[in-house]
Design a protein around this motif. Structure first.
Motif, PDB file in Angstrom:
ATOM      1  N   GLU A  94       1.105 -63.268  11.310  1.00 55.38           N
ATOM      2  CA  GLU A  94       0.971 -62.338  10.187  1.00 55.38           C
ATOM      3  C   GLU A  94       0.419 -60.971  10.567  1.00 55.38           C
ATOM      4  N   ILE A 154      -0.598 -57.997  24.257  1.00 55.29           N
ATOM      5  CA  ILE A 154      -1.800 -58.751  24.593  1.00 55.29           C
ATOM      6  C   ILE A 154      -1.354 -59.896  25.491  1.00 55.29           C
ATOM      7  N   CYS A 167       1.722 -61.595  23.724  1.00 56.30           N
ATOM      8  CA  CYS A 167       1.853 -61.132  22.346  1.00 56.30           C
ATOM      9  C   CYS A 167       2.495 -59.753  22.358  1.00 56.30           C
TER      10      CYS A 167
HETATM   11  C1  LIG Z   1      -1.797 -62.776  15.838  1.00 58.57           C
HETATM   12  O1  LIG Z   1      -1.882 -62.716  17.243  1.00 58.57           O
HETATM   13  C2  LIG Z   1      -2.797 -61.767  17.760  1.00 58.57           C
HETATM   14  C3  LIG Z   1      -2.681 -61.785  19.242  1.00 58.57           C
HETATM   15  O2  LIG Z   1      -2.905 -63.046  19.738  1.00 58.57           O
HETATM   16  C4  LIG Z   1      -4.205 -62.123  17.305  1.00 58.57           C
HETATM   17  O3  LIG Z   1      -5.091 -61.140  17.751  1.00 58.57           O
HETATM   18  C5  LIG Z   1      -4.222 -62.190  15.799  1.00 58.57           C
HETATM   19  O4  LIG Z   1      -5.472 -62.626  15.361  1.00 58.57           O
HETATM   20  C6  LIG Z   1      -3.158 -63.143  15.292  1.00 58.57           C
HETATM   21  N1  LIG Z   1      -3.132 -63.057  13.852  1.00 58.57           N
HETATM   22  C7  LIG Z   1      -3.033 -64.135  13.078  1.00 58.57           C
HETATM   23  C8  LIG Z   1      -3.017 -63.901  11.618  1.00 58.57           C
HETATM   24  O5  LIG Z   1      -2.974 -65.258  13.524  1.00 58.57           O
END
Ligand SMILES: *[C@@H]1O[C@H](CO)[C@@H](O)[C@H](O)[C@H]1NC(C)=O
Ligand SMILES: *[C@@H]1O[C@H](CO)[C@@H](O)[C@H](O)[C@H]1NC(C)=O
Ligand SMILES: *[C@@H]1O[C@H](CO)[C@@H](O)[C@H](O)[C@H]1NC(C)=O
Ligand SMILES: *[C@@H]1O[C@H](CO)[C@@H](O)[C@H](O)[C@H]1NC(C)=O
Ligand SMILES: *[C@@H]1O[C@H](CO)[C@@H](O)[C@H](O)[C@H]1NC(C)=O
Ligand SMILES: *[C@@H]1O[C@H](CO)[C@@H](O)[C@H](O)[C@H]1NC(C)=O
Ligand SMILES: *[C@@H]1O[C@H](CO)[C@@H](O)[C@H](O)[C@H]1NC(C)=O
Ligand SMILES: *[C@@H]1O[C@H](CO)[C@@H](O)[C@H](O)[C@H]1NC(C)=O
Ligand SMILES: *[C@@H]1O[C@H](CO)[C@@H](O)[C@H](O)[C@H]1NC(C)=O
Length: 636
Positions: free
Chosen positions: A269, A310, A321
């Motif tokens: 998200e 990331i 990521c």
């Molecule tokens: C989505 O992935 C990023 C990178 O790993 C992370 O920082 C973020 O918290 C994640 N967001 C959710 C909603 O899981």
């Protein structure tokens, strides 16, 4: 036989013509791109040229081979269609079946492109292309392509010293080898399969190849001898082939392992596309170095991180990521009741690992990852400034907002004047006017040409829409009216009495009218049509002029400007609406010296002046009651 000879010659000419035409089937400029990459060769052709179903043929000295799906996976080709950038992409491994390999340094590719044009299959031979990758080959290289796994190992490393080159010969490509005592043994997770000979393995879809310095093994995904498993929660497909040859008392044995993460990616998200691969896919290897990018571009991990990627390790898993709006990603819109969009990332990842002897393994993964359909809201922003008297809207199709990156919106500005016929008007009882603009935006999603409609209604409210009011000033010779135009004044018509005020009417009655875009100036001279007079005395009188504002449609009176001005005069004759006639006469000339105006009378001797001064007399009488003979003359 002269005739037969001539016909033969003609036939020859036609044949030559056909042959030379086939020879010159040349791809037009700009639709074809060929690129040498470190570890593969790439051809991209515009779909507008190829149509939806282009076919490639790989060409070598033995012929042209149609690249079917199955053939591609076995022979080291990968074909991907990208509708949005609008091209089809062919990637060829440097160890693909038809590639000419010179010392593992120079590789020559030759392809044909088959395209259906106007119902006919046309073959375009693509020019040969030679690539010399500058990146030296690592002792072991693994490629996880979209449709196959390929592993190549340096043959010197794997061969005990003293092994003769000839010993490997039977591993040369299929059409060059006949006999082989080389055997291959596949190993799945928990089972060792009985050995089969190399030619049988090739029949089952595997490829074995010996180049100048490398031994290459390739397997399509989903082979019965490969195995799918989960490592730390990540799906993995692996193939493990051991090839061996017994030559007198020596057994040559080479382990060929390819293991690839089959993760399809997860969109989270916060707008990241996550892709995972287990850290320990290859036992006893260490020292990860990671390069990552999209569409065949690799950059070092720190550079990628500067660009918002990331790269992390968690739970013995490497996590990549990709930020949603990463450069080189494809964006595609889609209509499914609503408007959506999704992104496609052609992930390219390189991991460099070493074993305890610092022998390097280079793993390259090519994965196509797509986000789910994401809502792509359209909204209109009302930027109307009432004074401009037109609607201004910017309509934006927006992408989701990101945490770190600025939003990416695309907008159109629309200006529509309030008077435009498409603008609806609605009056309300409270002297308010609504202008309503209904906009039906049509978006065409390419290349499918799917239509999406978006309705937006913009309303502008003009309060206090009272009928126009003139400013009026008295002048010596009449009354001067001035009206500063307001945008909505066209809602009323201006009349004098019941006659519409036009320049013709003004001319007819002797008014002076000046109308420009800013204001309307109307000068009404005294005694012109439309005046009413009151309180006529010898000192002066009042003249009143009225301008009436009527509803454009019903002609109902909705407002008026009335101005009354005092005027003085020496002589006048006027008729008032009640039928009275008033006359002021200067009798100085008519009466001999010393005469008294008060003693004058009309021809009717009972009709004396109402008012007199030293020289003038004012008579007032009903024009209907007087003797016709004496009615309009003042007797002096
Ligand atoms: C989505 O992935 C990023 C990178 O790993 C992370 O920082 C973020 O918290 C994640 N967001 C959710 C909603 O899981
Ligand atoms: C390509 O076109 C040629 C004729 O020009 C035809 O013989 C061949 O089968 C075609 N190949 C494919 C893959 O359609
Ligand atoms: C490979 O083995 C099959 C039997 O499994 C045999 O028929 C075939 O001749 C062998 N091929 C070679 C090249 O030895
Ligand atoms: C770590 O991997 C294990 C085994 O697959 C899994 O059960 C666990 O949920 C994972 N933990 C995290 C934090 O991903
Ligand atoms: C995106 O940015 C523009 C300009 O700053 C702004 O007008 C618009 O409201 C933003 N859209 C979204 C969806 O945040
Ligand atoms: C918008 O225009 C399209 C095409 O003319 C039409 O089919 C659709 O009904 C319109 N939408 C609305 C809400 O009027
Ligand atoms: C649009 O802007 C105008 C002028 O500021 C305002 O009168 C009107 O109410 C707005 N309409 C909507 C639908 O927001
Ligand atoms: C005066 O000019 C304006 C346009 O500038 C026009 O709309 C209006 O009808 C004119 N009025 C008359 C009385 O001619
Ligand atoms: C006009 O005459 C009427 C009587 O006839 C009087 O009531 C009124 O005050 C006069 N108007 C002016 C402005 O002198």
């Amino acid at each position: 036989m002269a005739f037969g000879f001539a016909l033969g010659k003609l036939f020859l000419c036609v044949a030559l013509l056909l042959w030379s035409r086939a020879e010159t089937a040349v791809i037009p400029d700009g639709v074809l791109r060929m690129e040498c990459h470190d570890r593969y060769f790439m051809i991209a052709v515009d779909l507008s040229f190829t149509g939806d179903e282009p076919h490639f043929e790989a060409v070598d000295e033995t012929g042209a081979y149609t690249i079917t799906q199955q053939y591609a996976a076995q022979c080291g080709y990968s074909i991907n269609v990208h509708p949005l950038p609008g091209h089809v992409e062919l990637r060829a491994s440097y160890f693909s079946c038809q590639t000419q390999n010179k010392d593992d340094e120079m590789f020559t590719f030759n392809f044909n492109l088959n395209v259906t044009q106007e119902g006919k299959e046309v073959t375009y031979p693509l020019q040969d292309k030679t690539c010399s990758p500058s990146l030296p080959w690592s002792p072991r290289e693994v490629t996880c392509e979209t449709n196959y796994m390929e592993v190549s190992v340096r043959s010197e490393v794997t061969c005990p010293s003293g092994t003769k080159k000839d010993d490997w010969n039977s591993l040369k490509p299929a059409h060059r080898s006949t006999t082989s005592d080389w055997q291959v043994m596949f190993q799945t997770d928990d089972e060792q399969l009985p050995p089969i000979n190399i030619s049988d393995a090739r029949k089952q879809g595997y490829a074995f190849l010996l180049t100048e310095g490398r031994l290459v093994f390739r397997a399509p995904y989903g082979q019965p001898e490969s195995f799918s498993t989960e490592v730390n929660g990540v799906p993995v497909e692996a193939v493990h082939a051991t090839i061996f040859s017994r030559q007198s008392w020596v057994v040559l044995m080479v382990d060929l392992v390819a293991a690839c993460s089959m993760d399809e990616g997860l969109y989270n998200e916060s707008g990241y596309m996550l892709w995972e691969t287990p850290e320990m896919l290859y036992p006893n290897l260490d020292g990860q170095q990671i390069n990552v990018g999209l569409k065949g571009q690799l950059v070092a991990q720190p550079v990628a991180e500067e660009r918002g990627y990331i790269v992390g390790k968690q739970n013995n898993t490497i996590q990549i990521c990709i930020p949603e709006n990463a450069e080189r990603r494809y964006r595609k819109s889609a209509v499914e009741d609503d408007l959506y969009e999704f992104y496609v990332y052609q992930l390219y990842l390189e991991q460099i690992l070493v074993d305890e002897d610092r022998v390097e393994t280079r793993i390259r993964s090519l994965r196509t990852l797509a986000t789910p359909l994401l809502p792509s809201p359209i909204f209109a922003e009302n930027q109307t400034v009432l004074e401009e008297h037109m609607f201004t809207c910017t309509s934006e199709t927006s992408l989701k907002t990101y945490i770190v990156h600025p939003n990416n919106t695309h907008g159109y500005k629309l200006k529509v004047p309030f008077e435009d016929p498409v603008v609806l008007q609605q009056f309300s009882k409270t002297d308010a006017l609504h202008y309503i603009l209904n906009i039906n935006y049509t978006l065409t999603v390419l290349p499918e040409k799917d239509l999406y409609y978006h309705m937006e209604s913009v309303v502008a409210l003009v309060t206090d829409v009272s009928p126009p009011q003139f400013d009026a000033v008295c002048t010596e010779s009449g009354i001067s009216f001035k009206l500063d135009h307001r945008p909505f004044d066209y809602l009323w018509e201006i009349t004098i009495d019941s006659d519409l005020l036009t320049s013709e009417l003004a001319d007819q009655h002797g008014y002076t009218m000046i109308n420009d875009s800013d204001s309307l100036l109307l000068e009404v001279p005294l005694f012109s049509h439309g005046y009413e007079y009151k309180n006529v005395s010898l000192k002066g009188f009042f003249g009143t002029f009225e301008i009436i504002m009527r509803d454009l449609e019903t002609s109902e009176v909705q407002g008026s400007t009335i101005k009354t001005c005092p005027f003085s005069t020496t002589e006048l004759i006027m008729c008032s609406t009640d039928g009275r006639m008033t006359v002021v006469a200067d009798l100085a000339l008519a009466i001999p010296n010393g005469g008294n105006p008060a003693r004058t009378n009309l021809r009717d001797k009972y009709c004396g002046p109402k008012e007199t001064d030293g020289s003038r007399a004012l008579f007032s009488f009903s024009s209907t009651a007087v003797d016709p003979q004496s009615s309009s003359t003042v007797k002096m």
